[in-house]
Write an enzyme that holds these catalytic residues in place. Structure first.
Site, short mmCIF file in Angstrom:
data_model
loop_
_atom_site.label_atom_id
_atom_site.label_comp_id
_atom_site.label_asym_id
_atom_site.label_seq_id
_atom_site.Cartn_x
_atom_site.Cartn_y
_atom_site.Cartn_z
CD GLN A 16 21.64 -25.41 26.93
OE1 GLN A 16 22.35 -24.42 26.78
NE2 GLN A 16 22.06 -26.46 27.64
CB SER A 35 18.23 -26.62 34.76
OG SER A 35 19.18 -27.22 35.62
CB THR A 45 12.90 -32.04 52.84
OG1 THR A 45 12.37 -32.98 53.77
CG2 THR A 45 13.31 -30.78 53.56
CB CYS A 93 22.92 -35.47 29.39
SG CYS A 93 22.46 -34.23 30.62
CG ASN A 101 21.41 -29.85 24.26
OD1 ASN A 101 20.41 -30.05 23.57
ND2 ASN A 101 22.22 -30.82 24.63
#
Length: 395
Positions: free
Chosen positions: A178, A198, A236, A326, A150
């Site tokens: 990535q 992601s 959920t 991050c 990344n």
């Protein structure tokens, strides 16, 4: 002008993705676990997205599990396998330049008695396959190596890693967060057992990701609760986000060649101008396009503090990054840059620019022009400071 050059951190939501998601907020808002018509429609939409994501990575839909994002997927893959196979062995192989979601998970396992091997990388951020093979032990249960880095964009030899893992009977997990949308992903060809993705890295929504888990892989469930996700991940289903990720994957797969070509041309133009027009700059990571993510450009601006440069760019309307999102907020040098041989001073003088499909040539030109102006001003200020206070005072 506002220039967003931080697409490795997150991407703009594609308007087509937003349009696909909207009905599941306002009209088809049933719980996908409910048996009534609204629930059945929500479940059908989630299953359609699951099938689309599976198609894009050459997987089976029943092997796709929805999560809250790449970090959860990495955590689940590593801890789930480690604890499921703890009686077989407690050795895991990863690299020194993984995302914190992998590194910190491995550190936690180390504190619980697992042995972790952190493979070194060369100056391009690539592992030595021979070192990987030498690191395999009888008690090795998992190899977890990212598909693409990344920070410096290095693309790992995933096919060869998968082959080594399969021949040795070891599970192989890759963080492909990535890589998705930039590189073709084929879990069968690459012998991948677990894979993390992601949504928000490929023009999809935040808060949604997937873990691909090959059928038969021993991996403990991640969260206890209801029977969602075939009893493997309770909670959920986030139907709107799931629909959005499915649409984002569909769009990314269908336009990957066109988008990657556009992004790569912008990135290469940016690199060419920076190296030609700004003195004392180092381009970090692979120079070969085949070994680097199409949008990634990582530069060290010698004798300039990265934080100062980043702040001045922000004032000029340019969004870039000093490393992994991050790890933002820390003044520690990047572990990735240190691993490829950079000094601490160089690491703290480094910025990442990550271009995306919505960027333009005009934005690249504006960014380079501002970089030239700001870097010259900051270097002049540094020189003046050292003249009055000495090098040892400049920290």
């Amino acid at each position: 002008m506002l220039v967003y050059a931080d697409n490795a951190s997150t991407t703009q939501l594609d308007k087509r993705v937003y349009a696909a998601m909207a009905p599941y907020y306002t009209d088809i808002y049933g719980n996908a676990s409910s048996l009534h018509v609204m629930g059945r429609k929500a479940l059908a939409a989630a299953d359609e997205a699951r099938s689309e994501i599976a198609r894009c990575i050459n997987a089976t839909a029943s092997d796709i599990y929805f999560t809250s994002g790449g970090t959860e997927s990495d955590n689940w893959a590593i801890t789930g396998v480690a604890r499921a196979l703890k009686d077989k062995g407690r050795h895991i192989i990863t690299t020194a330049i993984e995302h914190p979601a992998v590194l910190n998970t491995c550190k936690d396992l180390e504190s619980e008695g697992w042995d972790i091997t952190y493979l070194t990388v060369d100056s391009d951020g690539l592992i030595d396959l021979a070192e990987l093979e030498r690191s395999v032990r009888d008690d090795t249960v998992l190899i977890s190596i990212m598909w693409a880095n990344n920070e410096i964009g290095s693309i790992m030899p995933i096919y060869q890693i998968g082959r080594i893992a399969r021949e040795r009977g070891i599970y192989f997990h890759t963080d492909a967060v990535q890589a998705a949308g930039c590189l073709a992903i084929d879990v069968e060809r690459c012998n991948i057992d677990l894979l993390s993705l992601s949504g928000h890295k490929l023009y999809g929504p935040k808060g949604i990701g997937i873990l691909y888990k090959r059928r038969g892989v021993k991996c403990l469930p991640y969260m206890k609760g209801g029977e969602q996700e075939r009893g493997q991940r309770a909670g959920t289903l986030n139907t709107p986000a799931i629909v959005g990720m499915g649409k984002a994957m569909e769009l990314a797969c269908s336009s990957m060649q066109e988008d990657s070509s556009h992004v790569r041309s912008l990135r290469n133009y940016f690199i060419t101008r920076v190296l030609a027009e700004i003195p004392d700059v180092v381009y970090n990571g692979p120079k070969d396009d085949e070994l680097r993510l199409c949008g990634n450009a990582n530069f060290t601006f010698n004798d300039i503090k990265g934080e100062a440069l980043l702040a001045r760019l922000d004032m000029a309307g340019i969004c870039a990054s000093s490393g992994s999102a991050c790890s933002s907020g820390t003044t520690e040098p990047s572990h990735v840059l240190l691993a490829i041989g950079a000094t601490e001073d160089a690491a703290l003088s480094t910025l990442r620019f990550s271009w995306g499909k919505y960027n333009t040539i005009a934005e690249v030109d504006y960014t380079v022009d501002k970089l030239k102006e700001i870097s010259s001003e900051l270097r002049s200020a540094t020189t003046l400071f050292k003249q009055f206070h000495g090098d040892d005072k400049y920290v």
